[in-house]
Design an enzyme around this catalytic site. Structure first.
Site, PDB file in Angstrom:
ATOM      1  N   ASP A   1       0.805  -1.226   0.000  1.00 39.96           N
ATOM      2  CA  ASP A   1       0.000   0.000   0.000  1.00 39.96           C
ATOM      3  C   ASP A   1       0.839   1.278   0.000  1.00 39.96           C
ATOM      4  O   ASP A   1       0.352   2.331  -0.378  1.00 39.96           O
ATOM      5  CB  ASP A   1      -0.965  -0.009   1.186  1.00 39.96           C
ATOM      6  CG  ASP A   1      -2.074  -1.047   0.981  1.00 39.96           C
ATOM      7  OD1 ASP A   1      -2.467  -1.268  -0.176  1.00 39.96           O
ATOM      8  OD2 ASP A   1      -2.533  -1.636   1.967  1.00 39.96           O
TER       9      ASP A   1
ATOM     10  N   TYR B   1     -10.026  -0.346   2.477  1.00 41.27           N
ATOM     11  CA  TYR B   1      -9.466  -0.306   3.827  1.00 41.27           C
ATOM     12  C   TYR B   1      -9.030   1.098   4.208  1.00 41.27           C
ATOM     13  O   TYR B   1      -8.622   1.875   3.356  1.00 41.27           O
ATOM     14  CB  TYR B   1      -8.236  -1.216   3.886  1.00 41.27           C
ATOM     15  CG  TYR B   1      -8.313  -2.291   4.944  1.00 41.27           C
ATOM     16  CD1 TYR B   1      -9.034  -3.451   4.731  1.00 41.27           C
ATOM     17  CD2 TYR B   1      -7.657  -2.139   6.172  1.00 41.27           C
ATOM     18  CE1 TYR B   1      -9.098  -4.442   5.697  1.00 41.27           C
ATOM     19  CE2 TYR B   1      -7.717  -3.130   7.134  1.00 41.27           C
ATOM     20  CZ  TYR B   1      -8.439  -4.282   6.895  1.00 41.27           C
ATOM     21  OH  TYR B   1      -8.496  -5.253   7.860  1.00 41.27           O
TER      22      TYR B   1
ATOM     23  N   ASP C   1      26.211   5.642  12.032  1.00 42.01           N
ATOM     24  CA  ASP C   1      24.892   6.242  11.815  1.00 42.01           C
ATOM     25  C   ASP C   1      23.937   5.120  11.404  1.00 42.01           C
ATOM     26  O   ASP C   1      24.016   4.637  10.280  1.00 42.01           O
ATOM     27  CB  ASP C   1      25.014   7.309  10.722  1.00 42.01           C
ATOM     28  CG  ASP C   1      23.732   8.082  10.519  1.00 42.01           C
ATOM     29  OD1 ASP C   1      22.750   7.822  11.241  1.00 42.01           O
ATOM     30  OD2 ASP C   1      23.716   8.962   9.629  1.00 42.01           O
TER      31      ASP C   1
END
Ligand code: CU
Length: 640
Positions: free
Chosen positions: A306, A390, A589
């Site tokens: 999605d 949805y 990092d």
């Protein structure tokens, strides 16, 4: 070449693109010699600038603004990645990419449904089922995925799922036309193939139990026993918003936005006095995948990405059209670009408000009868996207005690299937005669570009273990066992609630008063693993789902856990590919990727609209502060 007439842009490098900037980016692309009429805009987003430049930015300094544009050439299916400098008013880079499918854009939803509906062969397939009024037919285009069909490698495909209204505007998901699927080419805007496998009766359940819109639900059904509950903040909220900078109760963050992710949190810091402490550099829901677990040929092809196939930012709700937040609300608008380059506004896309959240702490002394209680508040930054049937609400909570929480609220309507008369299935739940909700899962991967007290961080895993016999004379002893992840592959981990497993991001730059690194722990909530097999298509395409935790060293181009273009993608992209290098993740990092899965075997209560199901995780200070950070909360005035 720099256009000297362009005024320097004052602001912050992370400021969201304004509609004027997006329009300017579109104009620059349209005016470029390589632009053609057959090209469509997929997205226009702020170009991410180098982290070192952002961190070095001084207030009031001018910033270089740029936009990333993705175009689709419908004439040959190629994708074009363009960078437009808004500061210099030039197109600074134009790269043609072959063999990928960028995400769908809204025009394609509308155009494909229209084209399918007016196709004579499709109409004939519906007539065979007694459906003749095409205005009542809806078709949800689902990105086609990649199942080894040669067409999937060469064409831009969707598979249309067919539903039919009983009356215009009612709940079409109560009436799936299952056994009929349309394979559609978006670039040619035509049907490639109709898969007419099975004629099933269209469910005819009494309308009232399937309806949700007030237009179709009788008022006499509504409760009448609810008294007003008003949230009043007579002096206004305790937060301030200046541009995209949001400040509340020692927290500061910059609200960001992208077509793909929707809400992004940037530069999250916690300040005590003059001590500005970084926690997170950037956080967003970077991918989500919904694999269906039903072997029927319709459902087996449903594996929605999605975020990467559609884009939560493009599908975000305008919260002006409902009542999603309560209290003193500050909204931020968003926008996206349509295929033709027009700007589509989403007024009030992001909601910012604060909530009372029960008690923060309490103690009573029975000897002195002294009692102290403090109430807790949280700041809520949220948005909601509708992806077809949805809804997904993405909520970030900031607490006065230093916690950050992420919650996804799942609601909306099941994507249903059909059954024959008297038929039942183990791969879903029968909701009524001829109707079922198929089994499926929802996986959410949040990318957390951490920065706990500086850039140099490490990640540790803590498991609680029984003490060894020689340290355990009474048999009661247990302790936390800590492992530092050295490399990416060591940091591919799953939850284990039975040993109280948590992961902790620690600073390599700052210690607390006990000389230990300051840190934030990631506490998992509900979670699960996929049930798809090693051989399944989705195993290859969404490999990120098979670990709950991944840690990678920061890399500017590593943003998407299932790859940059998951639409019709091949196997292995994203996190599985990057981490084969097994790079160092200690004292560097780091980016933490947390995946959480919601297992959805439907229940009757999910119908017709599912009451919110909630899933989330917490980032909780752990040795970040030298003592409780909420001893300075004042007592509530109304309780004294
Ligand atoms: Cu679900």
């Amino acid at each position: 070449m720099t256009d000297l007439a362009a005024p320097p842009i004052i602001g912050h490098p992370l400021d969201r693109l304004s509609t004027n900037e997006t329009t300017a980016a579109v104009d620059l692309v349209r005016a470029h010699e390589r632009f053609g009429d057959h090209m469509r805009f997929v997205s226009v987003d702020l170009t991410l600038q180098s982290k070192s430049d952002v961190l070095a930015h001084a207030p009031g300094a001018s910033v270089a603004r740029a936009a990333d544009i993705i175009l689709l050439d419908r004439s040959d299916g190629s994708t074009h990645e363009i960078v437009a400098s808004l500061s210099n008013r030039t197109v600074s880079s134009w790269v043609r990419v072959e063999g990928v499918q960028p995400s769908m854009f809204v025009d394609e939803f509308v155009e494909s449904e229209e084209a399918m509906r007016s196709d004579p062969e499709f109409q004939a397939a519906l007539t065979k089922r007694g459906i003749t009024d095409m205005d009542l037919v809806t078709i949800d285009p689902w990105c086609a995925g990649n199942y080894g069909d040669p067409l999937e490698a060469s064409r831009r495909l969707v598979r249309g799922l067919v539903f039919v209204h009983d009356q215009p505007g009612d709940n079409q998901y109560a009436r799936p036309v299952d056994g009929l699927m349309v394979v559609f080419d978006l670039n040619e805007n035509k049907i490639i193939r109709i898969e007419d496998e099975r004629v099933l009766p269209v469910p005819s359940e009494p309308a009232v139990s399937a309806e949700w819109s007030r237009e179709f639900t009788p008022n006499e059904r509504e409760r009448t026993t609810i008294k007003p509950l008003d949230i009043t903040q007579p002096d206004g909220p305790s937060f301030t918003v200046e541009g995209d900078l949001l400040s509340w109760q020692k927290w500061d963050l910059r609200v960001g936005w992208s077509t793909r992710e929707g809400l992004v949190l940037n530069a999250v810091t916690y300040t005590e006095g003059d001590d500005v402490r970084s926690v997170l550099y950037r956080a967003s829901l970077a991918e989500m995948t919904v694999p269906y677990g039903d072997p029927s040929s319709t459902q087996a092809r449903k594996n929605a990405f999605d975020v990467g196939e559609y884009g939560l930012g493009m599908l975000a709700n305008s919260l002006a059209l409902g009542c999603d937040c309560l209290g003193e609300i500050h909204y931020l608008d968003a926008h996206f670009v349509m295929g033709n380059g027009d700007i589509a506004e989403i007024p009030q896309a992001i909601c910012i408000h604060e909530e009372d959240f029960g008690i923060s702490w309490k103690h009573s002394d029975w000897r002195t009868e002294s009692t102290e209680v403090r109430r807790l508040r949280r700041l809520v930054v949220s948005f909601i996207a509708t992806v077809g049937n949805y809804e997904y609400g993405v909520y970030w909570y900031f607490y006065q005690d230093g916690r950050i929480e992420n919650e996804i609220k799942l609601t909306g309507i099941l994507s249903t299937g059909g059954l024959d008369t008297g038929e039942d299935t183990e791969y879903g739940l029968k909701l009524g005669e001829h109707l079922y909700g198929p089994n499926h899962q929802h996986f959410f991967c949040t990318r957390l570009d951490m920065g706990v007290d500086g850039i140099a961080n490490s990640v540790v895993e803590v498991n609680t273990v029984q003490a060894p016999p020689d340290e355990n004379p009474y048999g009661n002893a247990f302790k936390g066992e800590t492992t530092v992840f050295g490399t990416e592959q060591q940091a591919q981990r799953r939850i284990d609630p039975l040993v109280g497993r948590y992961w902790k991001v620690i600073s390599n730059e700052r210690n607390n008063k006990m000389g230990a690194p300051t840190g934030y722990k990631l506490i998992a909530g509900e979670n699960c693993l996929p049930f798809a097999t090693e051989e399944s298509s989705i195993r290859g395409r969404a490999g990120y789902m098979w670990n709950h935790l991944w840690v990678t060293p920061f890399a500017e181009d590593e943003l998407w856990p299932a790859g940059k273009y998951p639409n019709q993608s091949g196997p292995g992209e994203g996190l599985p590919a990057w981490t084969t290098a097994d790079r160092n993740v200690e004292n560097t990092d780091v980016v933490v990727w947390y995946t959480m899965g919601h297992n959805h075997l439907p229940s009757l209560e999910d119908w017709p609209v599912m009451p919110v199901a909630s899933i989330g995780f917490t980032l909780k200070p752990s040795g970040f502060f030298d003592h409780s950070p909420v001893m300075d909360l004042p007592p509530s005035s109304h309780c004294s």
